[in-house]
Motif scaffolding. Structure first.
Motif, PDB file in Angstrom:
ATOM      1  N   ALA A 187      -3.915  -4.907  -8.443  1.00 25.52           N
ATOM      2  CA  ALA A 187      -3.003  -4.809  -7.049  1.00 25.52           C
ATOM      3  C   ALA A 187      -3.494  -6.060  -6.108  1.00 25.52           C
ATOM      4  O   ALA A 187      -2.473  -6.687  -5.526  1.00 25.52           O
ATOM      5  CB  ALA A 187      -3.332  -3.634  -6.122  1.00 25.52           C
ATOM      6  N   MET A 199      -5.791   3.148 -13.712  1.00 25.73           N
ATOM      7  CA  MET A 199      -4.543   3.929 -14.246  1.00 25.73           C
ATOM      8  C   MET A 199      -4.843   4.656 -15.558  1.00 25.73           C
ATOM      9  O   MET A 199      -3.846   4.499 -16.516  1.00 25.73           O
ATOM     10  CB  MET A 199      -3.402   2.954 -14.363  1.00 25.73           C
ATOM     11  N   GLY A 255       4.882  -3.866  -2.308  1.00 20.99           N
ATOM     12  CA  GLY A 255       4.241  -3.750  -3.659  1.00 20.99           C
ATOM     13  C   GLY A 255       3.201  -5.153  -3.924  1.00 20.99           C
ATOM     14  O   GLY A 255       2.144  -5.079  -4.699  1.00 20.99           O
ATOM     15  N   CYS A 256       3.047  -5.814  -2.985  1.00 17.64           N
ATOM     16  CA  CYS A 256       2.256  -7.161  -2.951  1.00 17.64           C
ATOM     17  C   CYS A 256       0.619  -6.647  -2.539  1.00 17.64           C
ATOM     18  O   CYS A 256      -0.020  -7.378  -2.723  1.00 17.64           O
ATOM     19  CB  CYS A 256       2.822  -8.200  -2.285  1.00 17.64           C
ATOM     20  N   GLY A 257       0.393  -5.594  -2.061  1.00 14.79           N
ATOM     21  CA  GLY A 257      -0.836  -5.221  -1.821  1.00 14.79           C
ATOM     22  C   GLY A 257      -1.148  -5.168  -0.176  1.00 14.79           C
ATOM     23  O   GLY A 257      -2.313  -4.904   0.051  1.00 14.79           O
ATOM     24  N   LYS A 258      -0.093  -5.001   0.483  1.00  9.44           N
ATOM     25  CA  LYS A 258      -0.243  -4.961   2.016  1.00  9.44           C
ATOM     26  C   LYS A 258      -1.123  -3.756   2.482  1.00  9.44           C
ATOM     27  O   LYS A 258      -2.037  -3.769   3.177  1.00  9.44           O
ATOM     28  CB  LYS A 258       0.814  -5.044   2.776  1.00  9.44           C
ATOM     29  N   SER A 259      -0.621  -2.736   2.029  1.00 10.24           N
ATOM     30  CA  SER A 259      -1.238  -1.350   2.424  1.00 10.24           C
ATOM     31  C   SER A 259      -2.702  -1.265   1.790  1.00 10.24           C
ATOM     32  O   SER A 259      -3.641  -0.491   2.613  1.00 10.24           O
ATOM     33  CB  SER A 259      -0.585   0.140   1.696  1.00 10.24           C
ATOM     34  N   LEU A 294      -4.567  -1.423 -12.753  1.00 14.44           N
ATOM     35  CA  LEU A 294      -3.558  -2.420 -12.166  1.00 14.44           C
ATOM     36  C   LEU A 294      -3.989  -3.168 -11.008  1.00 14.44           C
ATOM     37  O   LEU A 294      -4.850  -2.660 -10.129  1.00 14.44           O
ATOM     38  CB  LEU A 294      -2.382  -1.360 -11.683  1.00 14.44           C
TER      39      LEU A 294
END
Ligand code: ADP
Ligand code: ADP
Length: 229
Positions: A22, A15, A43-47, A20
């Motif tokens: 993830a 960043m 926002g927990c990092g699935k993607s 960050l």
């Protein structure tokens, strides 16, 4: 046998001045023929996990193996169904499915047969000549699923596949897919689905991996084994 293995995977996004985190330290595996869901809040990092498995981004550390090979040098076939069906708008339903089979099947006639078989399997036969703009969201998502199945992937990745659909369409497709998974017409298949819908994960999966988010952004993978319905 383990088909997909993530071991101590960490992902930091650059960043500028800071990074960050993830994904902090995620380890899990998916066995052949398993249907595994990853659940967790936005926002927990699935993607991020799916993008790493697809090789679109590289983990900062740790390893991702498919069929015992690192993904960078992998010859396994992965297919993916996204939240928004990414169909080619200038191709009709049949052509949308045929196109993805092109690299694996040279014979045009055979390609058509395969495409028609999967179009029928997902319940959109009769719409072969329709263009994406003429289809409802649920129908478009069925085309995406047909397309993902038609390449006989080693592993099929589903990224929030029902989130854009109305609840009735989503429920109908989920139930049909569950029947389809049991069908002898379908070759063995391994599925990794990402969702924030716990009910959906429970309904569809053999096993659920829960990613939880902490203030420190440490991500924890827990295993929950479910009895098969
Ligand atoms: P999920 O899919 O569970 O909603 P994501 O994998 O999209 O989570 O995101 C995980 C975290 O990483 C979030 O804090 C998100 O803002 C951040 N993130 C995702 N993609 C990027 C990116 N390209 N650059 C910077 N941060 C990102
Ligand atoms: P979705 O939730 O539908 O997966 P997102 O809205 O999380 O999509 O992310 C859309 C795109 O923006 C993704 O490519 C993701 O990597 C990127 N992204 C997400 N969060 C950030 C962030 N904090 N900074 C930069 N890019 C991000």
């Amino acid at each position: 046998a383990e088909l997909l293995t993530l071991k101590n995977v960490r992902m930091e996004y650059n960043m500028g001045k800071t990074n960050l985190v993830a994904i902090d330290d995620v380890t899990f595996s998916v066995e052949r023929d398993e249907f595994v869901s990853i659940i967790g809040p936005s926002g927990c990092g699935k993607s991020t996990i799916l993008k790493m498995i697809l090789g679109l981004i590289e983990p900062s550390s740790g390893s991702i193996m498919v069929n015992g090979e690192p993904i960078s040098s992998n010859r396994s076939r992965l297919s993916v169904v996204f939240q928004n069906p990414a169909l080619f708008p200038w191709l009709d339903v049949l052509q949308n499915v045929e196109t993805v089979i092109e690299p694996i099947e040279r014979d045009k006639k055979v390609r058509k047969e395969i495409a028609l078989k999967f179009i029928k399997m997902v319940g959109i036969d009769g719409f072969e000549k329709a263009y994406p703009r003429e289809l409802s969201g649920g129908m478009k998502q069925r085309v995406s699923i047909a397309r993902a199945l038609a390449t006989s992937p080693d592993i099929m990745l589903l990224d929030e596949p029902f989130v854009g659909l109305d609840v009735f369409a989503a429920q109908a497709i989920r139930e049909e897919l569950l029947d389809l998974w049991e069908s002898p017409d379908l070759p063995p298949h391994t599925v990794l689905m990402v969702t924030h819908n716990v009910d959906e994960a429970v309904q569809m999966s053999d096993r659920i991996i829960v990613l939880s988010r902490r203030p420190s952004k440490v991500i924890e993978a827990k295993r929950i084994d479910l009895p098969r319905p």
